[in-house]
Write a protein that holds these residues in place. Structure first.
Motif, PDB file in Angstrom:
ATOM      1  N   SER A 167      -2.791  10.257  -2.238  1.00  0.00           N
ATOM      2  CA  SER A 167      -3.131   9.459  -1.062  1.00  0.00           C
ATOM      3  C   SER A 167      -4.297  10.094  -0.302  1.00  0.00           C
ATOM      4  CB  SER A 167      -1.906   9.334  -0.147  1.00  0.00           C
ATOM      5  OG  SER A 167      -2.255   8.779   1.102  1.00  0.00           O
TER       6      SER A 167
ATOM      7  N   LEU B  81      -1.290   4.172  -0.674  1.00  0.00           N
ATOM      8  CA  LEU B  81      -2.436   5.077  -0.798  1.00  0.00           C
ATOM      9  C   LEU B  81      -3.073   5.383   0.549  1.00  0.00           C
ATOM     10  CD1 LEU B  81      -4.052   3.758  -4.095  1.00  0.00           C
ATOM     11  CD2 LEU B  81      -3.063   6.024  -3.698  1.00  0.00           C
ATOM     12  N   ARG B  82      -3.307   4.365   1.365  1.00  0.00           N
ATOM     13  CA  ARG B  82      -3.848   4.649   2.698  1.00  0.00           C
ATOM     14  C   ARG B  82      -2.859   5.487   3.488  1.00  0.00           C
ATOM     15  NH1 ARG B  82      -6.103  -0.063   1.080  1.00  0.00           N
ATOM     16  NH2 ARG B  82      -8.173  -0.632   1.854  1.00  0.00           N
TER      17      ARG B  82
ATOM     18  N   GLY C 121      -0.879  -1.639   4.638  1.00  0.00           N
ATOM     19  CA  GLY C 121      -0.650  -2.790   3.781  1.00  0.00           C
ATOM     20  C   GLY C 121       0.457  -3.665   4.335  1.00  0.00           C
TER      21      GLY C 121
ATOM     22  N   HIS D 108     -13.075   1.426  -4.792  1.00  0.00           N
ATOM     23  CA  HIS D 108     -11.838   1.451  -5.572  1.00  0.00           C
ATOM     24  C   HIS D 108     -12.099   1.782  -7.036  1.00  0.00           C
ATOM     25  CE1 HIS D 108     -10.304  -0.487  -1.934  1.00  0.00           C
ATOM     26  NE2 HIS D 108      -9.105  -0.127  -2.353  1.00  0.00           N
TER      27      HIS D 108
ATOM     28  N   THR E 251      -0.495   1.546  -5.269  1.00  0.00           N
ATOM     29  CA  THR E 251      -0.886   0.177  -4.949  1.00  0.00           C
ATOM     30  C   THR E 251      -1.719   0.161  -3.688  1.00  0.00           C
ATOM     31  OG1 THR E 251      -0.055  -2.071  -4.474  1.00  0.00           O
ATOM     32  CG2 THR E 251       1.311  -0.235  -3.752  1.00  0.00           C
ATOM     33  N   THR E 252      -2.712  -0.708  -3.661  1.00  0.00           N
ATOM     34  CA  THR E 252      -3.610  -0.827  -2.514  1.00  0.00           C
ATOM     35  C   THR E 252      -4.024  -2.277  -2.350  1.00  0.00           C
ATOM     36  OG1 THR E 252      -5.825  -0.297  -1.671  1.00  0.00           O
ATOM     37  CG2 THR E 252      -5.500  -0.121  -4.045  1.00  0.00           C
TER      38      THR E 252
ATOM     39  N   ASP F 275       0.825  -1.206   0.000  1.00  0.00           N
ATOM     40  CA  ASP F 275       0.000   0.000   0.000  1.00  0.00           C
ATOM     41  C   ASP F 275       0.858   1.255   0.000  1.00  0.00           C
ATOM     42  OD1 ASP F 275      -2.636   1.466   0.569  1.00  0.00           O
ATOM     43  OD2 ASP F 275      -1.318   2.163   2.171  1.00  0.00           O
TER      44      ASP F 275
END
Length: 685
Positions: A328, A291-292, A341, A563, A363-364, A289
């Motif tokens: 993000s 993005l979070r 992640g 998503h 990426t998530t 991850d």
């Protein structure tokens, strides 16, 4: 932190898309995970129903003869699809990450069924191209059903498809006949593990510096103990496709392949990145991850990565960081999703796309430990105080292992000016390091006589700390530890679940247990007695395979909808060069000053700073075409700029030319990954 054993090994769209999936994406096969045949039918049916906007082709063929499908989405009536800036979506590189393929398929349906009724979707497919690879690892994905007793992220090795990619160290047996292979523990005087204080179902490594004595040895359930240290020839086991890419490739490690891009699937994907020069951004559905929570400003390569040359980047470039940070933030606003992640993204496709192709790459995992089980949402920055994971400042008792020997040490972390001071006290002496902390993470380094630079990095979860120590030529080793005495106040852990099984631990494993109990999911096998043919009496238990990888099927639609909305927004942010003005000014005697101005009105620049650094993508190029009777007096006939920023940024190019009045001069503009080739004609008058 004290290691617990994981007992199996933007803008206006934020308002428009907040909430559940749009009505036009409510149908489809999203109440179960699809095998290869079911996924193939769903993809072909979707493309068949939207032939004006979608096509499907076999992208690669696997060792076992399955097709890797590529969906291409876009309105060809508004321009060539291979010239429009494109978003590439890649999913299911890890064999068992089936939620990724479900989300990719849902995203395709969201776009195709929303065209014409949703303004942002329509804009995306009219002005952009979207490539979707819903399942990069179809051979491995079939193991989810064929070898459901195990948690397998690999594709099988061609020489032993019946082993599912597992090597002799990973083959166990179902001793308690519950249909899954988890872990087993045995009381033993040489044991290194103890039952966790907060929840005895979990195990953590004993900390001898805190007068703790190990109680258990731990093995894979049913493993032949003569195989625990078996030799595994390089490249003889299955491959995690998301470990097979060049950046930070894990040489000589299991499950990474005999060499970089050794597999048909990964080679096809790498070739596609090089050949399809309209790809402008990448979105990967994988366990990692950024993005979070965006990638830290400074990071050390994951453990096991061979040192590279000084010119090899390992951090997001400073000029790119604000874009990653903003995207993000938009992801969190659009989806409402937070969490962490999986660690250790070495050799991943997402890293390859950014560090070696120079593209914005995101990426998530789609699904992580749900927030309601991991604690309350973090307070705003002005209220939050120490990070939600806890403060790194304080004294820590840590344990690490070198050459098979357990070592205990103490680490004191204090604030110094604008950074951190780290005192590392071990039997070898005391070492002072300096560094920085960000949230619940820290990193420090210093010079040690005879060893060169050593460094330490770690992360806090409550009163527990884990990380790695890089000891120069001696390599990198992991450590775990617990807080000694007080320190800066850590955020309060999530309230314990009600009932007899409620626990107060703050590690991810504790939180998973609370989540399963609250959700009524049978995610953990309680320790039960069993008999092992070599060890005798043991106990078997642990987390069930894949329960922490894929959410319940009933959650797919909501997660995928969020998503898909983000993917739509992201695709519309990719840069595109436009010719916004051409100007001709007479200078006398048949001399003309010609000025062409290009603009990029989208959010992302035409190229990342990383792309400009590695020189993989060609710069934006403007050329006056040779014309009979025209002489270029000043200015190169072909001019370039490395990139044009977004949000209306402009770049102008000027020439002095001599030619008769009325001469028509063709001009071409080429912006790789930002609109392709454009042309216009300038009349000198």
């Amino acid at each position: 932190m004290r290691r617990t054993l994981g007992l199996t090994t933007a803008l206006t769209a934020a308002v428009l898309w907040a909430g559940t999936a749009p009505a036009f994406a409510q149908s489809g096969p999203y109440d179960q995970y699809l095998n290869h045949d079911q996924l193939t039918r769903a993809i072909q049916d979707l493309a068949g129903r939207h032939g004006n906007l979608a096509s499907v082709r076999s992208f690669a063929r696997t060792d076992e003869g399955r097709d890797v499908w590529l969906l291409t989405l876009g309105n060809a009536r508004t321009g060539q699809l291979d010239q429009k800036p494109a978003l590439l979506i890649v999913a299911n590189l890890e064999a068992n990450h089936l939620v990724g393929s479900s989300t990719a398929l849902f995203t395709a349906q969201h776009l195709l069924e929303g065209y014409g009724s949703d303004e942002e979707v329509t804009r995306l497919l009219d002005e952009r191209t979207v490539y979707i690879l819903p399942r990069m690892n179809p051979d491995g994905a079939e193991l989810y059903w064929g070898m459901s007793a195990y948690e397998i992220p690999y594709k099988a090795h061609a020489s032993a498809p019946n082993l599912g990619g597992l090597n002799p160290r990973e083959i166990g047996a179902d001793l308690n006949n519950d249909g899954v292979v988890t872990m087993m523990r045995q009381r033993h005087p040489e044991g290194e593990w103890v039952a966790d204080d907060d929840d005895p179902r979990l195990l953590r490594r004993a900390n001898r510096s805190r007068a703790e004595r190990g109680e258990y040895r731990v093995f894979l359930e049913g493993i032949d103990t003569t195989m625990v240290d078996a030799y595994v020839p390089l490249g003889s086991d299955g491959v995690n496709l998301n470990r097979n890419f060049p950046h930070e490739y894990l040489y000589f490690q299991p499950h990474v392949g005999p060499h970089q891009v050794s597999e048909r699937e990964t080679r096809a994907l790498a070739d596609f990145m090089f050949e399809q020069t309209n790809i402008a951004a990448v979105l990967t559905f994988s366990p990692y991850d950024n993005l979070r929570s965006p990638t830290p400003e400074t990071r050390r390569p994951p453990e096991g990565v061979a040192p590279g040359p000084p010119s090899q980047p390992s951090n997001v470039q400073g000029g790119d960081r604000p874009y990653f940070q903003y995207i993000s933030e938009q992801f969190v606003d659009l989806t409402g999703l937070r969490g962490d992640g999986a660690p250790g993204e070495a050799g991943s496709f997402a890293q390859f796309a950014y560090y070696q192709v120079g593209l914005p790459s995101f990426t998530t995992p789609v699904w992580v430990l749900p927030e309601e089980a991991s604690g309350a949402r973090a307070a705003p920055a002005e209220q939050a105080g120490p990070a939600a994971g806890g403060s790194v400042v304080g004294d820590w008792a840590i344990s690490l292992s070198m050459d098979g020997q357990a070592l205990d040490a103490n680490m004191g972390i204090s604030r110094a000016n604008s950074g951190l001071r780290v005192m590392l006290n071990s039997p070898a002496g005391a070492t002072e390091l300096t560094g920085q902390g960000q949230g619940d993470q820290f990193q420090a380094s210093g010079e040690v006589q005879g060893m060169g630079e050593i460094s330490v990095s770690g992360r806090v979860s409550g009163n527990e700390l884990s990380g790695t120590v890089a000891l120069g030529p001696m390599g990198t080793v992991p450590f775990s530890g617990t807080r000694v005495g007080g320190g800066e106040a850590a955020a309060a852990p999530a309230p314990a679940a009600q009932g007899a099984q409620a626990r107060n631990g703050t590690t991810p494993e504790h939180r998973w247990l609370r989540y399963f109990e609250n959700a009524g999911i049978d995610g953990f096998v309680d320790w039960t007695p069993a008999t092992h043919p070599q060890l005798g009496d043991v106990e078997v238990g642990g987390f069930r395979p894949n329960v922490r990888v894929n959410p319940p099927a009933s959650d797919i639609r909501e997660l995928a909808g969020k998503h898909a909305a983000f993917a739509t927004w992201l695709g519309n942010q990719t840069g595109e060069v436009e010719i916004v003005e051409t100007r001709v000014e007479a200078r006398g005697d048949g001399v003309w000053q010609v000025t062409a101005t290009l603009a990029n009105d989208r959010y992302l620049p035409t190229q990342t700073q990383m792309g400009a650094r590695i020189r993989f993508n060609r710069p934006v190029t403007v050329r006056l075409m040779p014309t009979s009777g025209m002489t270029v007096l000043t200015g190169n006939i072909q001019q370039q700029t490395p990139r044009i920023d977004g949000m209306g940024a402009r770049s102008s190019f000027t020439w002095l030319v001599q030619a008769p009045a009325g001469t028509q001069v063709p001009m071409e503009v080429f912006a790789e990954r930002a609109g392709g080739l454009q042309s216009t004609t300038i009349t000198l008058r």
